[in-house]
Design a protein around this motif. Structure first.
Motif, short mmCIF file in Angstrom:
data_model
loop_
_atom_site.label_atom_id
_atom_site.label_comp_id
_atom_site.label_asym_id
_atom_site.label_seq_id
_atom_site.Cartn_x
_atom_site.Cartn_y
_atom_site.Cartn_z
N THR A 107 -3.47 8.45 1.89
CA THR A 107 -2.14 7.86 2.09
C THR A 107 -1.44 8.51 3.28
O THR A 107 -0.72 7.86 4.02
CB THR A 107 -1.30 8.07 0.82
N PRO A 160 9.70 6.23 0.11
CA PRO A 160 8.90 5.41 -0.81
C PRO A 160 7.50 5.97 -1.07
O PRO A 160 6.98 5.83 -2.18
CB PRO A 160 8.82 4.04 -0.13
N ILE A 161 6.92 6.60 -0.07
CA ILE A 161 5.58 7.16 -0.26
C ILE A 161 5.63 8.31 -1.26
O ILE A 161 4.78 8.43 -2.16
CB ILE A 161 4.99 7.60 1.09
N LYS A 166 7.56 8.71 -3.66
CA LYS A 166 7.79 8.22 -5.02
C LYS A 166 6.51 7.75 -5.69
O LYS A 166 6.49 7.53 -6.90
CB LYS A 166 8.84 7.12 -4.99
N MET A 167 5.46 7.58 -4.92
CA MET A 167 4.16 7.22 -5.52
C MET A 167 3.44 8.44 -6.07
O MET A 167 2.45 8.30 -6.78
CB MET A 167 3.25 6.57 -4.47
N ASP A 192 13.84 0.53 -6.34
CA ASP A 192 12.63 0.73 -5.54
C ASP A 192 11.62 -0.39 -5.75
O ASP A 192 10.65 -0.49 -5.01
CB ASP A 192 11.97 2.06 -5.89
N ARG A 195 0.82 -1.22 0.00
CA ARG A 195 0.00 0.00 0.00
C ARG A 195 0.86 1.26 0.00
O ARG A 195 0.55 2.25 -0.65
CB ARG A 195 -0.93 -0.02 1.22
N TYR A 196 1.98 1.22 0.76
CA TYR A 196 2.79 2.42 0.92
C TYR A 196 4.14 2.33 0.19
O TYR A 196 5.08 3.05 0.52
CB TYR A 196 2.98 2.74 2.41
N ASN A 197 4.23 1.40 -0.75
CA ASN A 197 5.37 1.37 -1.68
C ASN A 197 6.70 1.07 -1.00
O ASN A 197 7.73 1.63 -1.38
CB ASN A 197 5.45 2.72 -2.42
N MET A 198 6.68 0.21 0.00
CA MET A 198 7.92 -0.09 0.73
C MET A 198 8.39 -1.49 0.36
O MET A 198 7.86 -2.48 0.84
CB MET A 198 7.69 0.04 2.23
N PRO A 226 12.97 6.42 5.81
CA PRO A 226 12.50 5.10 5.38
C PRO A 226 11.01 5.02 5.11
O PRO A 226 10.56 4.16 4.35
CB PRO A 226 12.91 4.18 6.53
N MET A 227 10.23 5.89 5.73
CA MET A 227 8.79 5.87 5.49
C MET A 227 8.41 6.84 4.37
O MET A 227 7.67 6.49 3.44
CB MET A 227 8.03 6.27 6.77
N ARG A 278 -4.24 1.02 -2.73
CA ARG A 278 -3.25 1.85 -3.44
C ARG A 278 -3.71 2.15 -4.86
O ARG A 278 -3.55 3.25 -5.36
CB ARG A 278 -1.90 1.14 -3.46
#
Lengths: 389, 99
Positions: free
Chosen positions: B31, B77-78, B80-81, A189, A27-30, B73-74, A260
């Motif tokens: 988000t 990536p967020i 980049k969406m 990524d 969901r959070y692209n990790m 770290p949190m 997402r």
């Protein structure tokens, strides 16, 4: 005593225990699990981000917002279709405490020690490792970390839903730890890998054993997340000396975050896993199957399993769950099958605190398993209270 | 005449500086609220409030996370969406939320 031992053995293999929430990662692209967990494979002790994220918007006791101690408490009530003297009731699943600390100024070397102090007896020695990090926090590369010690093998969907045939079938249950060395990296990524070289001893492997130096095992896990859809493939192999068969398994898995994909207009996630395994069926004798001669007959056969797990967030704190899974212990004899449908919910009632309840309809077609009091062929209803620090 | 010029200037300046779509930003903010709280009020001391934050500041920080000049770290990536338009929309939404 015998009652407790039987209850422990049976429940350990077949009840859910939290690992991780990979749906959040999608969901959070990790792509790497260490955004929330200390281990790059997910599960086990969490860092500050993981603790705060798990608070689900509830305010935490500020003294618990720290990166040195984690804990995991679970209480269970289990009511099967055919309750017997050793197969139902309330118990403690877990009372696990972990200490984890970076020992150098640059915080590149981290020590983790986790032990199950209460609850079921198996799996007492949990994450016990040194983690050497080669990139700064939040960054990634071909080699992010090397882990040395005892750890959860990076096999298949490492998810909070652990009541699945796919875990039992592939030797990757919640208490199946490995001892060895594991390298992890995220070259981009969208891509992540874990490669573990282990001693092949599973639960026995936390100490020295006769002949252990001559045996070995390996686990490889690859993940690719191009967007709201994650694909993964895992394989394991544990070399044993003849005549003991060398167990091996492969898993293909996927996680689709509709949340997402739709900006949470459809707040749901679907997990899918398909597994094939060889040489792991002896695990069915640990309370899952009723007939030992049946288990003997399938010890070396290739099995097939599948899991579908769908979750729908009615609100941020209340999740509906549907699950279906099946296991064919002998892929070449598909008439013998275990399968199971389950519906229930998970309700977050406080920071890192949830209640889960579910009822499951199960079926076993083999004559000695259908209608038995073993876990494999019984309907069941259960509830779990879970609190994590 | 000078009032007309002032009015036109105000209208133009409003349209120039209102970069994002508030409604689209609100939809995208789902988000963000997992960590920054419902309506941009963070439930803990380590993660900041976004409600009432300057829109340009939010945009710059999101771009920094996305481009890697700022690392977390949190958040990395967020971010980049999010597209540039998403960032402007989210910033427009949180900047007008009153805490």
């Amino acid at each position: 005593m015998a009652f407790r031992a039987l209850l422990s053995i049976w429940l350990l293999g077949h009840l859910p225990l939290a690992f991780a929430y990979p749906e959040y990662a999608v969901r959070y692209n990790m792509i790497s699990c260490n955004a929330c967990h200390v281990s790059p494979t997910g599960g086990g002790p969490r860092n500050i981000n993981g603790k705060l994220f798990g608070a689900y918007g509830y305010k935490m006791n500020p003294f618990l917002v720290q990166k040195y101690v984690s804990a995991d408490f679970r209480a269970l009530f289990y009511y099967p279709q055919r309750p017997g003297p050793s197969r139902d009731g309330m118990g403690l699943m877990s009372g696990s405490v972990a200490g984890h600390v970076a020992i150098d100024e640059a915080q590149r070397i981290e020590l983790v020690l986790e032990h199950n102090l209460a609850g079921f007896s198996a799996g007492n020695y949990r994450d016990t490792y040194a983690l050497f990090k080669f990139v700064d926090e939040g960054k990634r590369g071909w080699l992010d970390s090397i882990l040395v010690g005892r750890f959860r093998a990076p096999f298949g969907i490492v998810t909070d839903e652990h009541r699945t045939y796919t875990r039992l079938q592939t030797g990757s249950r919640w208490f199946d730890f490995d001892t060895g060395v594991m390298a992890s990296g995220s070259p981009s990524d969208q891509f992540h890998y874990d490669l573990a070289l282990v001693n092949g001893e599973k639960s026995l492997g936390n100490s020295l054993n006769a002949g252990q130096a001559e045996r070995y095992g390996g686990v490889l896990n690859l993940r690719w997340m191009p967007g709201a859809l994650l694909f993964g493939v895992s394989g394991n192999y544990y070399d044993q000396k003849s005549p003991t068969p060398s167990p091996k398994a492969v898993s293909l898995y996927s996680i689709f975050s509709l949340g997402r994909w739709t900006d949470d207009r459809i707040p749901a996630v679907v997990h899918f896993e398909y597994t094939r395994a060889w040489g792991w069926n002896s695990l069915l004798s640990q309370g899952f199957a009723n007939d030992s001669s049946y288990v003997d007959s399938i010890k070396t056969t290739g099995s097939e399993g599948m899991l579908v797990l769908a979750e729908y967030y009615l609100s941020r704190h209340f999740v509906l769950i549907y699950k279906y899974d099946f296991l064919k212990p002998d892929h070449d004899y598909p008439a013998d099958i275990y399968d199971r449908h389950g519906i229930g919910f998970r309700w977050y009632i406080g920071p890192n605190t949830s209640i889960q309840a579910r009822t499951e309809i199960a079926r076993a077609t083999h004559p000695s398993e259908s209608g038995s009091t073993a876990i494999g062929g019984q309907n069941a209803t259960f509830g779990i209270l879970q609190i994590e620090l | 005449m000078k009032y007309l010029i002032l009015l036109v200037t105000l209208i133009l300046s409003e349209s120039l500086f209102a970069l994002g779509d508030v409604e689209a930003g609100k939809a995208k903010s789902q988000t963000c609220i997992a960590c920054h709280g419902q309506n941009g009020i963070s439930p803990n001391a380590l993660w900041p409030n976004l409600a009432g934050q300057k829109d340009q500041y939010i945009i710059e920080q999101l771009k920094a996370f996305k481009e890697g000049t700022r690392v977390n770290p949190m958040m990395s990536p967020i971010a980049k969406m999010l597209s540039d338009q998403d960032m402007e929309n989210v910033a427009a939404y949180f900047s007008q939320v009153k805490d």
